[in-house]
Design an enzyme around this catalytic site. Structure first.
Site, PDB file in Angstrom:
ATOM      1  N   GLU A  61      14.508  23.683 -20.929  1.00 54.62           N
ATOM      2  CA  GLU A  61      13.738  23.886 -22.106  1.00 54.62           C
ATOM      3  C   GLU A  61      14.294  24.633 -23.088  1.00 54.62           C
ATOM      4  O   GLU A  61      15.373  25.759 -22.775  1.00 54.62           O
ATOM      5  CB  GLU A  61      12.652  24.543 -21.721  1.00 54.62           C
ATOM      6  CG  GLU A  61      11.166  24.263 -22.288  1.00 54.62           C
ATOM      7  CD  GLU A  61      10.956  22.962 -21.838  1.00 54.62           C
ATOM      8  OE1 GLU A  61      11.296  21.975 -22.882  1.00 54.62           O
ATOM      9  OE2 GLU A  61      10.373  22.565 -20.939  1.00 54.62           O
ATOM     10  N   HIS A  62      14.416  24.181 -24.467  1.00 58.74           N
ATOM     11  CA  HIS A  62      14.928  24.778 -25.469  1.00 58.74           C
ATOM     12  C   HIS A  62      16.611  24.748 -25.334  1.00 58.74           C
ATOM     13  O   HIS A  62      17.215  25.766 -25.648  1.00 58.74           O
ATOM     14  CB  HIS A  62      14.602  26.127 -25.751  1.00 58.74           C
ATOM     15  CG  HIS A  62      13.201  26.313 -26.171  1.00 58.74           C
ATOM     16  ND1 HIS A  62      12.840  26.319 -27.593  1.00 58.74           N
ATOM     17  CD2 HIS A  62      12.060  26.465 -25.482  1.00 58.74           C
ATOM     18  CE1 HIS A  62      11.462  26.337 -27.656  1.00 58.74           C
ATOM     19  NE2 HIS A  62      10.957  26.558 -26.537  1.00 58.74           N
ATOM     20  N   ASP A  64      18.029  21.371 -25.878  1.00 55.34           N
ATOM     21  CA  ASP A  64      18.358  20.037 -26.650  1.00 55.34           C
ATOM     22  C   ASP A  64      19.185  20.521 -27.966  1.00 55.34           C
ATOM     23  O   ASP A  64      20.165  20.073 -28.304  1.00 55.34           O
ATOM     24  CB  ASP A  64      17.200  19.243 -26.762  1.00 55.34           C
ATOM     25  CG  ASP A  64      16.012  19.526 -27.567  1.00 55.34           C
ATOM     26  OD1 ASP A  64      16.139  20.719 -27.944  1.00 55.34           O
ATOM     27  OD2 ASP A  64      15.335  18.650 -27.700  1.00 55.34           O
ATOM     28  N   GLY A 152       1.375  20.369 -26.257  1.00 56.40           N
ATOM     29  CA  GLY A 152       2.919  20.376 -25.564  1.00 56.40           C
ATOM     30  C   GLY A 152       3.416  19.170 -25.041  1.00 56.40           C
ATOM     31  O   GLY A 152       4.328  19.075 -24.308  1.00 56.40           O
ATOM     32  N   SER A 154       4.126  16.439 -26.623  1.00 53.43           N
ATOM     33  CA  SER A 154       4.852  15.826 -27.809  1.00 53.43           C
ATOM     34  C   SER A 154       3.936  14.617 -28.312  1.00 53.43           C
ATOM     35  O   SER A 154       4.748  13.471 -28.590  1.00 53.43           O
ATOM     36  CB  SER A 154       6.072  15.194 -27.238  1.00 53.43           C
ATOM     37  OG  SER A 154       6.950  14.905 -27.969  1.00 53.43           O
ATOM     38  N   ASP A 199      12.328  14.705 -27.574  1.00 51.88           N
ATOM     39  CA  ASP A 199      10.906  14.139 -27.666  1.00 51.88           C
ATOM     40  C   ASP A 199      10.931  12.748 -27.989  1.00 51.88           C
ATOM     41  O   ASP A 199      10.435  11.970 -27.325  1.00 51.88           O
ATOM     42  CB  ASP A 199       9.822  14.827 -28.423  1.00 51.88           C
ATOM     43  CG  ASP A 199       9.888  16.320 -28.161  1.00 51.88           C
ATOM     44  OD1 ASP A 199      10.399  16.507 -26.951  1.00 51.88           O
ATOM     45  OD2 ASP A 199       9.133  17.148 -28.727  1.00 51.88           O
ATOM     46  N   LYS A 243       2.974  21.741 -33.438  1.00 53.55           N
ATOM     47  CA  LYS A 243       4.255  21.862 -34.241  1.00 53.55           C
ATOM     48  C   LYS A 243       4.079  22.134 -35.638  1.00 53.55           C
ATOM     49  O   LYS A 243       5.039  22.547 -36.416  1.00 53.55           O
ATOM     50  CB  LYS A 243       5.065  20.529 -34.054  1.00 53.55           C
ATOM     51  CG  LYS A 243       6.166  20.524 -33.201  1.00 53.55           C
ATOM     52  CD  LYS A 243       7.007  19.171 -33.207  1.00 53.55           C
ATOM     53  CE  LYS A 243       7.740  19.020 -31.948  1.00 53.55           C
ATOM     54  NZ  LYS A 243       8.055  17.548 -32.061  1.00 53.55           N
TER      55      LYS A 243
HETATM   56  C1  GLA Z   1       9.808  20.735 -28.653  1.00 51.89           C
HETATM   57  C2  GLA Z   1      10.998  20.042 -29.409  1.00 51.89           C
HETATM   58  C3  GLA Z   1      12.237  19.705 -28.698  1.00 51.89           C
HETATM   59  C4  GLA Z   1      12.542  20.718 -27.616  1.00 51.89           C
HETATM   60  C5  GLA Z   1      11.461  21.362 -26.843  1.00 51.89           C
HETATM   61  C6  GLA Z   1      11.743  22.753 -26.019  1.00 51.89           C
HETATM   62  O1  GLA Z   1       9.009  19.783 -27.892  1.00 51.89           O
HETATM   63  O2  GLA Z   1      10.354  19.128 -30.065  1.00 51.89           O
HETATM   64  O3  GLA Z   1      13.107  19.044 -29.402  1.00 51.89           O
HETATM   65  O4  GLA Z   1      13.453  21.595 -28.321  1.00 51.89           O
HETATM   66  O5  GLA Z   1      10.426  21.862 -27.621  1.00 51.89           O
HETATM   67  O6  GLA Z   1      12.548  22.176 -25.101  1.00 51.89           O
END
Ligand code: GLA
Length: 466
Positions: A61-62, A64, A152, A154, A199, A243
């Site tokens: 997580e966090h 990428d 969350g 996506s 995502d 988002k």
């Molecule tokens: C969101 C972003 C992704 C990623 C996650 C956290 O989904 O779109 O690119 O950074 O948060 O892992």
């Protein structure tokens, strides 16, 4: 099995349209429903339908946008886009989830609409269309979703991928999926989030029954087997994390904190001369033999564990603020103290956990995976501070109900949790969770079904000829 599963991902590069009869029954029904809704709304049948799945991230997580890998899987719920060309030089879109239509002219320059407007997602998709087709024709789109928004999972990236692939397919453009993943990731920054590429990549590249390890800059993927006899369970905390809303500001702050951590690490590793690191993961190129924890130790020699401002950091590094900050306007004022060391610690430790999680999955060691997922959650909560009260309660309820590795998934600040459940225990797990978490949070008599569900990993985006 392990060796085969870890070979380079054999991606089906083609986005060639499939027939309706190729789809499994629940998806086929959702496509049929979208076709019927399109006919009712526009008075004609669409030419094609695109199904773009949402995603759940098992771990990573966090990482990428810091250049480290992630390990997501596609959910068996998606954004469905029915589409047909039109004579007007614009894209018109209606959505079952939005009260007003979205519109995007193809003759005027693309300008972002106010934050929160869903037309920005459409415009992000149009950017990708313009990259491949400089003078495109107009189209009418109808968007339907079996994916909850703000959970969350996506849904927004699935919307951009779904509408973008539909527009490209209408123009008979079927670029390779991995190329599109990078295009869509860049285009989505139109919405104002500085997000990484996870995502979009998983929505395009997922293969059924597997998780996907994704590395970035450049994009590389490896299929990782998902253990048979288990389901991934996704549970919405009922706190929406959009988002385009508050989560965007909080997310962009995290990106900024990592950028400052990276610029500082660049000075530390360069011993006063700044190395050209763009992201935290670039540090590994300069010290390839170091274990990841050593980079955090190196940073800790300069950065205190308490929150520290950019100005204070520059002072202790003996450089000007301009030398420390990246070009462009700062996301957070240079006087504001930020917990930089904690954020960087999370990123490096989480990157290690992704490697270990891939190994655990290859061994079929679900318990080890569960421990790593729980450690990831604790780090997201304590070092990255992206959890919230509802997510904490949901994780605790899930753990008592027997879940393996309950943790928040995605950006956090609300949204959903992910965990593994033995197939035979899924119904009992949800029944317990309904009693302990959902009953007191939903209106009396409301069905918790749409908020929590189990599935095996699904496939990436599909184009269906009508
Ligand atoms: C969101 C972003 C992704 C990623 C996650 C956290 O989904 O779109 O690119 O950074 O948060 O892992």
């Amino acid at each position: 099995m392990g060796r085969k599963a870890l070979s380079e991902h054999r991606m089906n590069p083609s986005l060639d349209p499939e027939r309706l009869s190729d789809l499994d029954s629940p998806l086929r029904e959702r496509v049929r429903a979208a076709v019927a809704a399109y006919q009712q709304r526009f008075g004609v049948a669409p030419e094609l339908v695109v199904c773009a799945p949402g995603r759940v991230n098992l771990i990573g997580e966090h990482t990428d946008y810091n250049g480290f890998p992630v390990l997501p899987a596609a959910i068996d719920r998606e954004i469905v886009v029915a589409a047909k060309l039109q004579h007007e030089a614009r894209i018109d879109a209606v959505s079952s989830a939005e009260s007003s239509p979205a519109r995007c002219s193809l003759v005027e320059p693309l300008q972002p609409d106010p934050p929160g407007s869903w037309s920005n997602y459409l415009k992000a998709a149009v950017q990708v269309l313009l990259h491949y087709v400089p003078e495109p024709r107009g189209a009418c789109l109808l968007v339907d979703a079996s994916l909850p928004a703000g959970a969350g999972l996506s849904s927004s990236s699935a919307l951009v991928v779904g509408t973008g692939v539909a527009l490209l397919a209408l123009h008979e453009q079927f670029p390779p999926r991995n190329e599109l993943a990078e295009q869509f990731a860049a285009a989505e920054r139109f919405v104002g989030t500085l997000s990484g590429g996870m995502d979009q990549a998983i929505s395009l590249l997922a293969e059924p029954g597997t998780a996907l390890r994704i590395d970035f800059f450049p994009l590389r993927t490896r299929v990782v087997p998902f253990p048979s006899g288990y389901r991934i369970a996704v549970c919405h905390s009922l706190v929406r994390a959009e988002k385009s809303g508050h989560a965007r500001t909080a997310y962009n702050r995290r990106v900024w904190e990592c950028t400052l951590g990276c610029r500082t690490l660049a000075m530390v590793l360069g011993k006063g001369r700044r190395l050209p690191l763009t992201r935290l993961a670039d540090a590994c190129r300069y010290e390839p033999s170091w274990p990841l924890s050593r980079f955090v130790d190196a940073l800790a020699e300069v950065v205190p564990s308490r929150p520290v401002s950019a100005r204070e950091l520059a002072h202790s590094l003996n450089v000007s603020l301009d030398e420390l900050l990246p070009p462009g306007p700062p996301v957070v004022p240079p006087e504001e103290p930020l917990p930089i060391l904690a954020r960087v610690r999370h990123v490096f430790e989480e990157a290690e956990r992704v490697d270990q999680a891939v190994e655990a999955l290859v061994r079929g060691d679900v318990e080890a995976l569960g421990r790593l997922m729980e450690a990831s959650h604790a780090s997201c909560r304590d070092y990255y501070e992206v959890s919230c009260e509802a997510l904490e309660e949901l994780v605790a309820c899930a753990r008592s109900a027997g879940a393996i590795g309950p943790r928040l998934t995605g950006a956090g600040f609300g949204g959903a949790t992910v965990q593994l459940i033995p197939e035979a225990a899924v119904d009992a797990f949800f029944a317990t969770l309904d009693a302990t978490f959902y009953r007191k949070r939903l209106p009396p008599g409301a069905d918790a079904g749409p908020y929590r569900f189990g599935f095996v990993p699904s496939s990436g985006v599909r184009v269906v000829a009508v």
